[in-house]
Design a protein around this motif. Structure first.
Motif, short mmCIF file in Angstrom:
data_model
loop_
_atom_site.label_atom_id
_atom_site.label_comp_id
_atom_site.label_asym_id
_atom_site.label_seq_id
_atom_site.Cartn_x
_atom_site.Cartn_y
_atom_site.Cartn_z
N GLN A 37 0.83 -1.17 0.00
CA GLN A 37 -0.02 0.08 0.19
C GLN A 37 0.80 1.13 0.15
O GLN A 37 1.71 1.51 1.09
CB GLN A 37 -0.91 -0.01 1.42
CG GLN A 37 -1.87 1.03 1.28
CD GLN A 37 -2.85 1.12 2.26
OE1 GLN A 37 -2.64 0.36 3.37
NE2 GLN A 37 -3.92 1.74 2.11
N GLN A 41 -3.26 5.49 -1.55
CA GLN A 41 -3.71 4.65 -2.08
C GLN A 41 -4.26 3.23 -1.67
O GLN A 41 -4.22 3.18 -0.29
CB GLN A 41 -2.59 4.13 -3.20
CG GLN A 41 -1.98 5.25 -4.10
CD GLN A 41 -2.71 5.82 -5.04
OE1 GLN A 41 -3.52 4.87 -5.93
NE2 GLN A 41 -2.78 7.09 -4.69
N GLY A 42 -5.21 2.58 -2.37
CA GLY A 42 -5.61 1.27 -1.68
C GLY A 42 -4.51 0.16 -1.91
O GLY A 42 -3.38 0.27 -2.44
N PRO A 43 -4.69 -0.89 -1.06
CA PRO A 43 -3.78 -2.07 -0.97
C PRO A 43 -3.62 -2.65 -2.29
O PRO A 43 -4.67 -2.85 -3.02
CB PRO A 43 -4.15 -2.94 -0.02
CG PRO A 43 -5.09 -2.23 0.84
CD PRO A 43 -5.60 -1.22 -0.01
N GLU A 44 -2.55 -3.12 -2.96
CA GLU A 44 -2.46 -3.91 -4.23
C GLU A 44 -1.67 -5.11 -3.76
O GLU A 44 -0.76 -5.41 -3.24
CB GLU A 44 -1.49 -3.10 -5.13
CG GLU A 44 -1.94 -1.66 -5.52
CD GLU A 44 -0.98 -0.99 -6.63
OE1 GLU A 44 -1.27 0.18 -6.73
OE2 GLU A 44 -0.53 -1.75 -7.24
N GLN B 2 -6.33 -2.34 -9.64
CA GLN B 2 -7.48 -1.99 -9.00
C GLN B 2 -8.72 -2.05 -9.62
O GLN B 2 -8.85 -1.27 -10.51
CB GLN B 2 -7.21 -0.64 -8.19
CG GLN B 2 -5.95 -0.83 -7.15
CD GLN B 2 -5.75 0.53 -6.44
OE1 GLN B 2 -5.61 1.39 -7.17
NE2 GLN B 2 -5.48 0.52 -5.26
N PHE B 88 -12.42 1.49 2.08
CA PHE B 88 -11.99 0.91 0.85
C PHE B 88 -13.08 -0.12 0.48
O PHE B 88 -13.72 -0.85 1.43
CB PHE B 88 -10.94 0.12 0.96
CG PHE B 88 -9.60 1.13 1.04
CD1 PHE B 88 -9.22 1.34 2.48
CD2 PHE B 88 -9.01 1.62 0.10
CE1 PHE B 88 -8.23 2.28 2.68
CE2 PHE B 88 -7.94 2.42 0.45
CZ PHE B 88 -7.40 2.51 1.73
N GLY B 100 -10.06 -0.79 -4.14
CA GLY B 100 -10.16 0.61 -4.80
C GLY B 100 -9.23 1.44 -4.31
O GLY B 100 -8.46 1.02 -3.23
#
Lengths: 115, 109
Positions: A37, A41-44, B2, B88, B100
């Motif tokens: 993360q 941003q969101g977790p990838e 995402q 999220f 997201g």
């Protein structure tokens, strides 16, 4: 019951050095995830394990990242060598099955700073 | 990559007001989940809605799912300062738990 445990919480290393993160999932959870993360941003997803098998590692930069989950329990994520752009929070999560229709439990994360 | 995309990116409201966040996604899903993340902490699961469900409640949370529009909304009623966090959505399709970018909610006391 203990949650997902990650260590260390924080790590500062110089670029080109190796680093490893450790995750102990909730007992009995067969699915384990590693996420990265970046700030804001969101977790990838980096990699997902079903027991000891990596079933989704398409987003893992394999030239420098590696992961293992011995005996289908604890997992380690390694970066060698680290680059400045690897600075992020690395999150581990586990769930009881594939994650479908069940929630995932997250650890507190390891904040990596590469200088 | 995402799949989910939350809207708005940031939301600031007064304590006691309702907060609504939206999530749009691209492919068909098995379920959609909402998570909360307080600053510097891990994610906490809030609610899961299956693809054959249209609405779900949990305490002050209400989630809707419109699979025809590929969208979901999270409503937090009677917000509190402690609700300040990032929210999220996470979709489960071919790959489970694709997140997201989140909505950052600030509740002002």
């Amino acid at each position: 019951e203990a949650g997902v445990v990650q260590s260390p919480r924080y790590k500062i290393i110089e670029k080109k050095q190796p680093v490893a993160f450790w995750c102990n999932p909730i007992s009995g959870h067969n699915t384990l995830y590693w996420y990265r993360q970046n700030l804001g941003q969101g977790p990838e997803l980096l990699i997902r394990y079903e027991n000891e098998e990596a079933v989704d590692d398409s987003q893992l930069p394999k030239d420098r990242f590696s992961a293992e989950r011995l005996k289908g329990v604890d997992s380690t994520l390694k970066i060698q060598p680290a680059e400045l752009g690897d600075s992020a929070v690395y999150l581990c999560a586990s769930s009881l099955d594939l994650g479908r229709n069940t929630e995932a439990f997250f650890g507190q994360g390891t904040r990596l700073t590469v200088v | 990559s995402q799949q989910g995309e939350e809207d708005p990116q940031a939301l600031s409201i007064q304590e006691g007001e309702n907060a609504t966040m939206n999530c749009s996604y691209k492919t068909s899903i098995n379920n959609l989940q909402w998570y909360r993340q307080n600053s510097g902490r891990g994610l906490v699961h809030l609610i899961l809605i299956r693809s054959n469900e249209r609405e779900k409640h949990s305490g002050r949370l209400r989630v809707t799912l419109d699979t025809s529009k590929k969208s979901s909304s999270l409503l937090i009623t009677a917000s509190r300062a402690a609700d300040t966090a990032s929210y999220f959505c996470a979709t489960d399709s071919n790959t489970p738990l694709v997140f997201g970018k989140g909505t950052r909610l600030s509740v002002i006391a």
